[in-house]
Scaffold this motif. Structure first.
Motif, PDB file in Angstrom:
ATOM      1  N   ALA A  27       0.833  -1.208   0.000  1.00 13.42           N
ATOM      2  CA  ALA A  27       0.000   0.000   0.000  1.00 13.42           C
ATOM      3  C   ALA A  27       0.866   1.256   0.000  1.00 13.42           C
ATOM      4  CB  ALA A  27      -0.934  -0.011   1.207  1.00 13.42           C
ATOM      5  N   LEU A  28       1.931   1.244   0.770  1.00 13.08           N
ATOM      6  CA  LEU A  28       2.834   2.402   0.792  1.00 13.08           C
ATOM      7  C   LEU A  28       3.473   2.628  -0.581  1.00 13.08           C
ATOM      8  CD1 LEU A  28       4.500   1.919   4.289  1.00 13.08           C
ATOM      9  CD2 LEU A  28       2.959   3.773   3.598  1.00 13.08           C
ATOM     10  N   LEU A  41      -8.107  -2.189  -2.142  1.00 12.03           N
ATOM     11  CA  LEU A  41      -7.662  -3.437  -1.520  1.00 12.03           C
ATOM     12  C   LEU A  41      -7.304  -4.502  -2.544  1.00 12.03           C
ATOM     13  CD1 LEU A  41      -9.886  -3.867   1.668  1.00 12.03           C
ATOM     14  CD2 LEU A  41      -7.480  -3.279   1.522  1.00 12.03           C
ATOM     15  N   ASP A  42      -8.045  -4.592  -3.647  1.00 12.15           N
ATOM     16  CA  ASP A  42      -7.728  -5.585  -4.672  1.00 12.15           C
ATOM     17  C   ASP A  42      -6.327  -5.359  -5.237  1.00 12.15           C
ATOM     18  OD1 ASP A  42     -10.374  -6.089  -4.163  1.00 12.15           O
ATOM     19  OD2 ASP A  42     -11.014  -6.038  -6.243  1.00 12.15           O
ATOM     20  N   VAL A  52      -6.839 -11.744  -2.442  1.00 12.53           N
ATOM     21  CA  VAL A  52      -7.726 -10.618  -2.178  1.00 12.53           C
ATOM     22  C   VAL A  52      -8.507 -10.855  -0.887  1.00 12.53           C
ATOM     23  CG1 VAL A  52      -9.729  -9.348  -3.056  1.00 12.53           C
ATOM     24  CG2 VAL A  52      -7.884  -9.982  -4.610  1.00 12.53           C
ATOM     25  N   GLY A  53      -8.914 -12.111  -0.658  1.00 12.87           N
ATOM     26  CA  GLY A  53      -9.628 -12.441   0.576  1.00 12.87           C
ATOM     27  C   GLY A  53      -8.800 -12.146   1.815  1.00 12.87           C
ATOM     28  N   ARG A  57     -10.036  -9.719   4.714  1.00  8.81           N
ATOM     29  CA  ARG A  57     -10.148 -10.225   6.086  1.00  8.81           C
ATOM     30  C   ARG A  57      -9.283  -9.387   7.033  1.00  8.81           C
ATOM     31  NH1 ARG A  57     -10.133 -14.991   3.491  1.00  8.81           N
ATOM     32  NH2 ARG A  57      -7.917 -15.351   3.813  1.00  8.81           N
ATOM     33  N   ARG A  58      -8.121  -8.994   6.561  1.00 10.86           N
ATOM     34  CA  ARG A  58      -7.177  -8.263   7.409  1.00 10.86           C
ATOM     35  C   ARG A  58      -7.648  -6.844   7.683  1.00 10.86           C
ATOM     36  NH1 ARG A  58      -4.655  -7.728  11.565  1.00 10.86           N
ATOM     37  NH2 ARG A  58      -2.428  -7.672  11.539  1.00 10.86           N
ATOM     38  N   PHE A  59      -8.136  -6.151   6.625  1.00 12.95           N
ATOM     39  CA  PHE A  59      -8.460  -4.734   6.768  1.00 12.95           C
ATOM     40  C   PHE A  59      -9.946  -4.424   6.617  1.00 12.95           C
ATOM     41  CE2 PHE A  59      -3.945  -4.726   5.570  1.00 12.95           C
ATOM     42  CZ  PHE A  59      -3.446  -4.093   6.689  1.00 12.95           C
ATOM     43  N   GLY A  60     -10.664  -5.198   5.848  1.00 13.16           N
ATOM     44  CA  GLY A  60     -12.100  -4.974   5.696  1.00 13.16           C
ATOM     45  C   GLY A  60     -12.473  -3.903   4.700  1.00 13.16           C
TER      46      GLY A  60
END
Length: 194
Positions: A27-28, A41-42, A52-53, A57-60
């Motif tokens: 992400a950074l 997120l994808d 992707v799941g 799951r980690r961030f929502g």
């Protein structure tokens, strides 16, 4: 929520910790290359090489991910106002600490503008998520020390509302106020309340 109060984060499995780190680093990289607008997120999952799941799951949501990207700065800020040198940290009179805290918070908002705005707009819990409950608690404590008879929770919520990314964004983009003018106006409100 991944943005903790001061202290140790809850224990997590080693593979979950590795995946979280990979997602945050990806992400950074995306934010550095394309800005906050490119954060999805994808795409972060693809960049990190995880499913992707796993990202969902980690961030929502992307707002929660944005809070994770703010975490290091946020922990340093919390350490400063909870245990750093005065006037931001303990040891100064409440009025000085309140001013130092809100001034430092406004600086932090400007420094991490796009990420904080994204986190606030997109996180499922909005205002109740991230560091704001910690800010509220800290400010209520300081306001009660200054004026025990005042409605400290209300005053704290009013002051913090003026420094939310959404309000600051409206002032900057729609009203076209400069950061200097926003800070000066905030000082007038702060003086009236404390």
């Amino acid at each position: 929520m991944s943005l903790p109060l001061i202290g140790q984060p809850p224990p997590e499995r080693a593979d979950a910790a590795r995946n979280r780190q990979r997602l945050v680093e990806a992400a950074l990289r995306i934010v550095a290359a394309r800005g906050v607008a490119g954060l999805a997120l994808d795409e972060v999952a693809r960049e990190a090489g995880v499913g992707v799941g796993t990202a969902y799951r980690r961030f929502g949501d992307v707002g929660t991910l944005a809070y994770a990207l703010l975490e290091d700065h946020e922990l340093r800020f919390q350490e400063a106002f909870l245990s750093g040198p005065p006037p931001l940290g303990p040891g100064a009179p409440p009025q000085e600490r309140i001013r130092a805290f809100l001034d430092a918070l406004l600086d932090l908002q400007w420094e991490q503008w796009d990420l904080r705005l994204l986190a606030m707009q997109k996180a499922a819990q909005g205002w109740a998520s991230g560091p704001y409950p910690t800010y509220q608690l800290h400010l209520v404590h300081l306001l009660r020390s200054l004026q025990p008879e005042a409605d400290a929770p209300y005053a704290a919520s009013v002051l913090l509302a003026l420094l939310t990314p959404n309000v600051l964004d409206h002032q900057r983009r729609v009203l076209q106020l400069t950061p200097e003018r926003i800070r000066a106006g905030f000082e007038v409100v702060l003086e009236a309340l404390i």
